[in-house]
Design a protein around this motif. Structure first.
Motif, short mmCIF file in Angstrom:
data_model
loop_
_atom_site.label_atom_id
_atom_site.label_comp_id
_atom_site.label_asym_id
_atom_site.label_seq_id
_atom_site.Cartn_x
_atom_site.Cartn_y
_atom_site.Cartn_z
N HIS A 91 -14.25 3.85 5.89
CA HIS A 91 -13.07 4.69 6.15
C HIS A 91 -12.95 4.93 7.65
O HIS A 91 -12.86 6.07 8.11
CB HIS A 91 -13.17 5.99 5.37
CG HIS A 91 -13.23 5.77 3.89
ND1 HIS A 91 -12.13 5.42 3.16
CD2 HIS A 91 -14.26 5.83 3.01
CE1 HIS A 91 -12.47 5.27 1.89
NE2 HIS A 91 -13.76 5.51 1.78
N ARG A 103 0.83 -1.21 0.00
CA ARG A 103 0.00 0.00 0.00
C ARG A 103 0.86 1.26 0.00
O ARG A 103 0.55 2.24 -0.67
CB ARG A 103 -0.96 0.03 1.19
CG ARG A 103 -1.97 1.16 1.03
CD ARG A 103 -2.85 1.36 2.22
NE ARG A 103 -3.85 2.36 1.94
CZ ARG A 103 -3.60 3.67 1.77
NH1 ARG A 103 -2.38 4.13 1.81
NH2 ARG A 103 -4.58 4.53 1.53
N GLU A 104 1.95 1.23 0.74
CA GLU A 104 2.83 2.40 0.81
C GLU A 104 3.45 2.69 -0.56
O GLU A 104 3.64 3.85 -0.92
CB GLU A 104 3.94 2.18 1.86
CG GLU A 104 4.74 3.42 2.17
CD GLU A 104 3.96 4.52 2.90
OE1 GLU A 104 4.37 5.69 2.77
OE2 GLU A 104 2.96 4.22 3.58
N LYS A 105 3.74 1.66 -1.32
CA LYS A 105 4.30 1.86 -2.67
C LYS A 105 3.24 2.42 -3.62
O LYS A 105 3.56 3.23 -4.49
CB LYS A 105 4.87 0.55 -3.21
CG LYS A 105 6.17 0.17 -2.52
CD LYS A 105 6.73 -1.13 -3.03
CE LYS A 105 8.07 -1.43 -2.33
NZ LYS A 105 8.62 -2.72 -2.76
N GLU A 106 2.00 2.00 -3.44
CA GLU A 106 0.92 2.47 -4.32
C GLU A 106 0.36 3.82 -3.89
O GLU A 106 0.07 4.68 -4.70
CB GLU A 106 -0.20 1.44 -4.34
CG GLU A 106 -1.38 1.86 -5.17
CD GLU A 106 -1.70 0.87 -6.27
OE1 GLU A 106 -2.63 1.16 -7.02
OE2 GLU A 106 -1.04 -0.17 -6.36
N TYR A 107 0.20 3.99 -2.57
CA TYR A 107 -0.37 5.23 -2.01
C TYR A 107 0.54 5.72 -0.88
O TYR A 107 0.29 5.44 0.29
CB TYR A 107 -1.78 4.97 -1.45
CG TYR A 107 -2.75 4.43 -2.46
CD1 TYR A 107 -3.29 5.25 -3.44
CD2 TYR A 107 -3.11 3.08 -2.44
CE1 TYR A 107 -4.18 4.75 -4.37
CE2 TYR A 107 -4.00 2.57 -3.37
CZ TYR A 107 -4.53 3.40 -4.33
OH TYR A 107 -5.41 2.90 -5.25
N PRO A 108 1.60 6.45 -1.24
CA PRO A 108 2.56 6.89 -0.23
C PRO A 108 1.91 7.77 0.85
O PRO A 108 0.94 8.49 0.58
CB PRO A 108 3.57 7.69 -1.03
CG PRO A 108 3.36 7.33 -2.46
CD PRO A 108 1.94 6.90 -2.58
N THR A 109 2.47 7.70 2.07
CA THR A 109 1.88 8.43 3.20
C THR A 109 2.84 9.42 3.86
O THR A 109 2.51 9.97 4.90
CB THR A 109 1.39 7.45 4.28
OG1 THR A 109 2.51 6.75 4.82
CG2 THR A 109 0.37 6.46 3.72
N MET A 150 3.52 11.74 -0.03
CA MET A 150 2.10 11.59 -0.34
C MET A 150 1.78 12.42 -1.59
O MET A 150 2.21 13.57 -1.70
CB MET A 150 1.26 12.07 0.84
CG MET A 150 -0.23 11.81 0.69
SD MET A 150 -1.19 12.45 2.08
CE MET A 150 -0.70 11.35 3.40
N GLY A 151 1.04 11.83 -2.50
CA GLY A 151 0.61 12.56 -3.69
C GLY A 151 1.64 12.61 -4.80
O GLY A 151 1.42 13.29 -5.80
N ASP A 195 4.87 10.28 -7.11
CA ASP A 195 5.30 8.93 -7.49
C ASP A 195 6.75 8.66 -7.13
O ASP A 195 7.14 7.50 -7.02
CB ASP A 195 5.13 8.73 -9.01
CG ASP A 195 3.67 8.68 -9.42
OD1 ASP A 195 2.85 8.21 -8.61
OD2 ASP A 195 3.37 9.11 -10.54
N THR A 242 -3.21 -0.03 6.27
CA THR A 242 -3.68 -1.03 5.32
C THR A 242 -5.20 -1.09 5.34
O THR A 242 -5.83 -0.56 6.27
CB THR A 242 -3.18 -2.45 5.68
OG1 THR A 242 -3.82 -2.86 6.88
CG2 THR A 242 -1.69 -2.51 5.84
#
Length: 158
Positions: free
Chosen positions: A116, A48-54, A92-93, A95, A68
């Motif tokens: 959520h 998830r962190e790779k797809e949607y960084p935080t 975040m936001g 790539d 997750t």
């Protein structure tokens, strides 16, 4: 309140984790071993962190809030880590823009699939980390109790 769902055994001051994956393995693994998360949690955190960084840059302080989907969660807790040295996380936001992160709030929030449920906790964490004096205190903290007290004190002042 965030401090009400912290577990002293899942707070890591001075953690040595040079890469994002190390953070996920060490902190996420501890959450799974303690029964809060399933065995799939660490792998799901990394994916998830790779797809949607935080990662966030908060006035020069690197903070990440990995989480997750609820399918990987058994019960609610938040793990906190303060790293000895920054680990590169993707912002975040973006790539590929990296932020050197030293403070991690790892969400492990049980709830309804597709809901959520983590948003309340996320908003509370954002209120805490907007105060750079709190971030300074977290970076200087030497014990889990000290980190818990810093978070509780800030939340009580909100």
């Amino acid at each position: 309140m965030i401090y009400e769902i912290l577990d002293r055994d899942l707070i890591f001051p001075g953690l040595d984790a040079p890469k994002m994956e190390d953070v996920m393995t060490q902190v996420g693994g501890a959450l799974a071993r303690a029964g809060y998360a399933k065995d799939t949690y660490v792998e799901a955190l990394i994916a998830r962190e790779k797809e949607y960084p935080t990662a966030l840059d908060v006035d020069g302080y690197g903070v990440a809030i990995p989480h997750t989907p609820v399918d990987h969660i058994n019960k609610t807790v938040i793990g906190v880590a303060v790293l000895k040295e920054p680990a590169d996380f993707i912002a975040m936001g973006t790539d590929d823009e990296t932020i050197g992160v030293r403070i991690i709030f790892m969400l492990c929030i049980a709830g309804t699939p597709g809901a959520h449920d983590h948003l309340d906790e996320l908003q509370r964490i954002l209120a805490i980390i907007q105060d750079t004096a709190v971030l300074d205190k977290l970076l200087a903290a030497r014990s889990a109790d000290e980190i818990m007290n810093i978070i509780q004190e800030k939340e009580n002042s909100l």
